[in-house]
Scaffold this motif. Structure first.
Motif, PDB file in Angstrom:
ATOM      1  N   SER A  71      38.493  47.842  75.102  1.00  0.00           N
ATOM      2  CA  SER A  71      38.579  49.262  74.769  1.00  0.00           C
ATOM      3  C   SER A  71      39.612  49.442  73.663  1.00  0.00           C
ATOM      4  CB  SER A  71      38.977  50.056  76.007  1.00  0.00           C
ATOM      5  OG  SER A  71      39.544  51.277  75.634  1.00  0.00           O
ATOM      6  N   ARG A 129      41.406  51.852  72.778  1.00  0.00           N
ATOM      7  CA  ARG A 129      42.695  52.515  72.972  1.00  0.00           C
ATOM      8  C   ARG A 129      43.781  51.527  73.324  1.00  0.00           C
ATOM      9  NH1 ARG A 129      45.253  55.714  77.786  1.00  0.00           N
ATOM     10  NH2 ARG A 129      46.975  54.773  76.693  1.00  0.00           N
ATOM     11  N   ASN A 187      45.135  56.462  87.791  1.00  0.00           N
ATOM     12  CA  ASN A 187      44.739  57.666  87.032  1.00  0.00           C
ATOM     13  C   ASN A 187      43.418  58.259  87.508  1.00  0.00           C
ATOM     14  OD1 ASN A 187      46.967  57.470  85.442  1.00  0.00           O
ATOM     15  ND2 ASN A 187      45.932  56.470  83.727  1.00  0.00           N
ATOM     16  N   PHE A 211      42.137  62.176  87.308  1.00  0.00           N
ATOM     17  CA  PHE A 211      41.047  62.627  86.425  1.00  0.00           C
ATOM     18  C   PHE A 211      39.947  63.281  87.269  1.00  0.00           C
ATOM     19  CE2 PHE A 211      41.952  58.654  83.541  1.00  0.00           C
ATOM     20  CZ  PHE A 211      43.090  59.267  83.046  1.00  0.00           C
TER      21      PHE A 211
HETATM   22  C1  BGC Z   1      43.451  55.561  80.848  1.00  0.00           C
HETATM   23  C2  BGC Z   1      42.323  56.132  80.056  1.00  0.00           C
HETATM   24  C3  BGC Z   1      41.276  55.076  79.785  1.00  0.00           C
HETATM   25  C4  BGC Z   1      40.926  54.315  81.026  1.00  0.00           C
HETATM   26  C5  BGC Z   1      40.006  53.168  80.731  1.00  0.00           C
HETATM   27  C6  BGC Z   1      42.926  54.907  82.071  1.00  0.00           C
HETATM   28  O1  BGC Z   1      43.967  54.401  82.831  1.00  0.00           O
HETATM   29  O2  BGC Z   1      44.378  56.577  81.172  1.00  0.00           O
HETATM   30  O3  BGC Z   1      42.826  56.624  78.843  1.00  0.00           O
HETATM   31  O4  BGC Z   1      40.120  55.703  79.330  1.00  0.00           O
HETATM   32  O5  BGC Z   1      42.064  53.857  81.670  1.00  0.00           O
HETATM   33  O6  BGC Z   1      40.604  52.241  79.886  1.00  0.00           O
END
Ligand code: BGC
Length: 380
Positions: A51, A53, A188, A192
């Motif tokens: 990913s 990010r 998380n 979410f």
């Molecule tokens: C992050 C997200 C991300 C997800 C998958 C989560 O812990 O906060 O930003 O989309 O992980 O990588």
């Protein structure tokens, strides 16, 4: 002295002596205040490079720390829990002075953290809270509950049930929706999904939104390791099991852009997005470039942007504070209980990005260029 206590002491002593052997900053968590940045190493453990990010996070933390003169040991664990445990173990034995960790499984690193505490190495939990350990010293993240609220709200806006300003929209419904959540071992996910469901519940209760598959529990809707292929499979299964009667999906709650792309592929393969069969409203998260193009092209509805540059800044601030024997500055000391203690946190704001917001939020801020958005691909 009990045997158990001795064993625990033994491994702590091992961690200390191994750290001491390796020289440069080894086990020196106790006296980093007097050292020069060039003598200090920060271990940065990231979950995966699949990913975008996390690549951006890792690079940003590394380059910002290096710009201040620190040494950085950046490792990616390929979404494999034993690999991450091993990498963190190694950072400790090689003498890291601070650890910055984005955990794959938030509960799997307890013994590493114990060893870090024994060697007086402060631990910063990066974006994903490490659970079940008292040895987490600080948490940097975004307001994760608000991410969920933003995703639920974007679904409602996309369906026309709400306007962007929060006022009531003109659509009446009822609409068929399906729900996706992230990996259950990521702390998380509950924030979410919880934030999104709190937002959608009144509409579900009123019968305006119908989850046709009836799959609504976190266990039913979770996506292990956040994988695109897993999400695509589940969407395919949902289409065959619940929509083979001529009914259509109008909206899909998705927690992450990779998952959104899996969902969209399954829908397109089933004929959505061509002719009269409109693609449903699909949400997302992370502002990944492939999804920004899809949003720009009117395929994906929205994403939630979390500026990883700012998160990296906060991780660097926290690491530096610990190295200077200070407490990092928290802006939340109540929310993030990891099961053992409330971890002081610095939480950053988030922003929903619809097609109209791409320019102001992502291009003008330098996160993506207009060319990258058009190509759906990062330049570097
Ligand atoms: C992050 C997200 C991300 C997800 C998958 C989560 O812990 O906060 O930003 O989309 O992980 O990588």
């Amino acid at each position: 002295m009990s045997r158990k206590f001795l064993v625990a002491l033994g491994s702590a002593a091992l961690a200390l002596s191994l750290a001491a052997c390796s020289g440069g900053g080894a086990g020196s968590g106790g006296d980093t205040g007097d050292k020069k940045p060039g003598d200090l190493t920060i271990g940065v453990s990231m979950p995966t490079q699949t990913s975008e990010r996390w690549i951006a996070d890792g690079n940003a933390v590394k380059s910002k720390l290096e710009a201040k003169g620190y040494k950085v040991d950046l490792q990616y664990a390929g979404d494999d829990i034993p690999t991450q445990s091993q990498q963190v173990d190694q950072m400790i034995t090689q003498g890291a002075d601070v650890l910055v960790i984005a955990a794959i499984d938030g509960t799997a690193l307890s013994s590493q953290l114990q060893a870090a505490a024994a060697a007086k190495i402060p631990v910063i939990s990066y974006d994903r809270l490490i659970r079940g350990s008292k040895d987490v010293d600080f948490y940097v993240s975004f307001d994760n509950y608000k991410v969920g609220v933003a995703q639920g709200t974007a679904l409602l806006v996309g369906l026309g049930l709400l306007n962007k300003d929060g006022s009531k929209g003109t659509a009446k419904g009822p609409f068929n929706i399906e729900l996706f959540a992230g990996s259950l071992d990521d702390n998380n996910t509950q924030y979410f999904f919880g934030g999104a469901m709190d937002t959608l519940k009144p509409f579900v209760d009123a019968g305006t939104l119908k989850v046709k598959s009836k799959q609504t529990t976190p266990e039913q809707v979770a996506t292990l390791r956040w994988q695109q292929e897993t999400a695509q499979k589940r969407m395919e299964n949902l289409l065959t099991s619940s929509y083979n009667d001529g009914s259509k999906v109008d909206g899909v709650l998705s927690p992450y852009d990779g998952i959104s792309r899996g969902i969209i592929t399954a829908l397109q393969n089933a004929g959505y997005g061509s002719g009269a069969k409109k693609l449903p409203v699909v949400t997302g998260q992370d502002a990944e470039i492939a999804s920004i193009k899809l949003i720009n092209d009117g395929v994906q509805n929205s994403t939630v942007f979390k500026d990883t540059r700012l998160l990296a800044d906060q991780a660097v601030n926290a690491a530096e504070a610990f190295l200077q024997k200070k407490e990092p500055q928290a802006n939340d000391t109540k929310t993030y209980n990891n099961g053992v203690k409330v971890v002081p946190a610095y939480l950053l704001p988030i922003a929903t990005v619809y097609k109209d917001d791409i320019k102001a939020t992502l291009i003008d801020s330098g996160y993506w260029t207009a060319e990258e958005v058009a190509a759906g691909q990062a330049k570097k």
